[in-house]
Write an enzyme that holds these catalytic residues in place. Structure first.
Site, PDB file in Angstrom:
ATOM      1  N   LYS A 108       5.960 -28.269   4.323  1.00 22.93           N
ATOM      2  CA  LYS A 108       5.704 -26.840   4.136  1.00 22.93           C
ATOM      3  C   LYS A 108       4.448 -26.712   3.300  1.00 22.93           C
ATOM      4  O   LYS A 108       4.091 -27.637   2.560  1.00 22.93           O
ATOM      5  CB  LYS A 108       6.886 -26.175   3.401  1.00 22.93           C
ATOM      6  CG  LYS A 108       6.970 -24.690   3.602  1.00 22.93           C
ATOM      7  CD  LYS A 108       7.603 -24.350   4.941  1.00 22.93           C
ATOM      8  CE  LYS A 108       7.892 -22.887   5.096  1.00 22.93           C
ATOM      9  NZ  LYS A 108       8.732 -22.637   6.289  1.00 22.93           N
ATOM     10  N   ASP A 148       3.818 -18.762   8.978  1.00 22.46           N
ATOM     11  CA  ASP A 148       5.007 -18.442   8.185  1.00 22.46           C
ATOM     12  C   ASP A 148       4.730 -17.064   7.573  1.00 22.46           C
ATOM     13  O   ASP A 148       3.863 -16.330   8.076  1.00 22.46           O
ATOM     14  CB  ASP A 148       5.198 -19.531   7.109  1.00 22.46           C
ATOM     15  CG  ASP A 148       6.594 -19.576   6.528  1.00 22.46           C
ATOM     16  OD1 ASP A 148       7.465 -20.212   7.113  1.00 22.46           O
ATOM     17  OD2 ASP A 148       6.822 -18.953   5.476  1.00 22.46           O
TER      18      ASP A 148
END
Ligand code: NAD
Length: 418
Positions: A108, A148
């Protein structure tokens, strides 16, 4: 490592890992390895702002585990981004990719910035410089970012271009969630919502019901909720209520979602939709429906409203919409909660398809994408449900159990756990 592990999300994720690890009797060495990421990269990103000043933004990429394949996970632009949160989210990506049977590890990333306060020009400069700082660590075989919170297909297009400039030739496989014109996949936009509906079908089937005629309430009408509503309606479900940040609408006979979508396209928000009753957003969560799908925010079902929740099946389209305490209460009432790690996995499945298509330069029709997505979502649901029946654990722990078993096997084969 302290700043990496001290956040609340990291601590909660570790607790889930340890609890599920105990259930499957996870190898001690594998457990210790999974508690920390493989690599955490922190960079400072200088951006020449439109007024001539240079502003520095902190950026991170955390690569948690690659026992199953290249690192994969989103990149977010948000003012609250910090190293510990990114690290926790990277760990959750490892678990999600493993659960879904994908040949991918977990990562991430993010930049601490409020993207709404930057011009398009400043956002492009930020993205290009951030990509350049990360370029030794990302790549189609190494680590593949995706959109995201606060990032989108345009962000991915700038990343692709910057990475390709540095390597000297076009490298479409370095990111997913790109525009179709430069190597994106058909069906990526609706993938998470479709996944929500596919697991809903499976959940209903375990209770002898079909989606046709089933009543549903969906909180959130964005990328996840809207596509879930469209697909459920197309399959014959009675979507009796949907909501967005401006409020909720309700029709006891089922909303005409095609008409609602048309209204949203013209008006941007649900407020003022004429062909339904207006209800309070909280009321939507408490409706007596077959399926409740919270697809907007985390923590919306909590100890303050859990006593009034009536739906026998809750499908977590959003990340973390049911708190731990509320989940415990609902399990006692035999409510089936399809956990987020499974329910909203459709997005990363189609991201995986996009990566595969970019490697072989062969692009699939949307029907093919949907069919392959359905196969993976159905299979993942079945695996989790079988584990739940065999072990007697709730579906959240069962999903983690399935994920950890696959990871443990890969780590053992690689000699990382013995
Ligand atoms: P989005 O911004 O596209 O949509 C969010 C929706 O929620 C909007 O319709 C917004 O109006 C609505 N909303 C906001 N506050 C609300 C409130 N108080 N009551 C009712 N509705 C409200 O976001 P998204 O991409 O659809 O993501 C939603 C959730 O799903 C998040 O938790 C996200 O992390 C998770 N998720 C998204 C994806 C994806 O592919 N987009 C994948 C996995 C998980």
């Amino acid at each position: 490592m302290k700043s990496l592990t001290e956040g609340a999300l990291y601590r909660n994720t570790l607790r889930t890992l340890e609890t599920a690890g105990e259930i499957i009797n996870l190898n001690r060495n594998a457990l210790e390895r999974l508690k920390l990421p493989r690599r955490a990269i922190a960079v400072s990103v200088p951006v020449k702002m439109d007024d001539g000043r240079v502003q520095i933004f902190p950026g991170y990429r955390v690569q948690h585990n690659q026992a199953l394949g290249p690192f994969k996970g989103g990149l977010r632009y948000h003012q609250s981004v910090n190293l510990s949160e990114v690290a926790a989210l990277s760990m959750l990506m490892t678990f999600k990719n493993s659960l879904l049977g994908l040949p991918l590890g977990g990562a991430k990333g993010g930049v601490t910035v409020n993207p709404n306060q930057l011009s398009t020009n400043e956002l492009e400069h930020l993205t290009r410089r951030f990509t350049s700082e990360l370029s030794p660590f990302i790549g189609p075989d190494e680590d593949i970012p995706a959109p995201d919170v606060g990032t989108d297909s345009q962000t991915m297009a700038w990343m692709l271009d910057t990475y390709s400039m540095e390597s000297g030739f076009s490298q479409t496989g370095v990111v997913t969630g790109k525009p179709i014109e430069i190597g994106g996949s058909q069906g990526r936009e609706c993938a998470t919502g479709l996944g929500v509906v596919y697991v809903t079908e499976k959940a209903l089937a375990t209770r002898g019901k079909k989606i046709q005629g089933a009543t549903m309430a969906i909180q959130g009408f964005g990328k996840v909720g809207m596509h879930a509503a469209i697909e459920a309606f197309a399959l014959g479900a009675k979507v009796v209520a949907v909501s967005d940040v401006t409020g909720a609408i309700y029709h006891p006979e089922g909303l005409n979602i095609t008409d609602v979508k048309k209204y949203i396209d013209e008006n941007k928000v649900l407020k003022g939709y004429p062909n339904a009753q207006t209800i309070d957003g909280e009321e939507l969560l408490e409706l007596d429906v077959d399926v409740l799908a919270p697809c907007a925010l985390d923590g919306v079902i909590n100890s303050t409203n859990v006593d009034r929740i009536k739906a026998p099946i809750i499908v977590e389209g959003a990340n973390g919409p049911v708190t731990v305490n509320a989940s415990d209460e609902l399990y006692k009432r035999n409510t089936m909660i399809i956990p987020d790690i499974l329910a909203n996995g459709g997005g990363v499945v189609v991201s995986y398809f996009e990566w595969v298509q970019d490697i072989v330069w062969l692009f699939w029709h949307e029907d093919e994408v949907r069919q392959k997505l359905k196969t993976i979502m159905y299979r993942s649901f079945d695996t989790v449900f079988d584990f739940h029946k065999e072990m007697g654990t709730n579906l959240r722990l069962s999903a983690m159990g399935v994920s950890l078993k696959r990871l443990e096997k890969a780590m053992k084969l690689r000699g990382q756990a013995w």
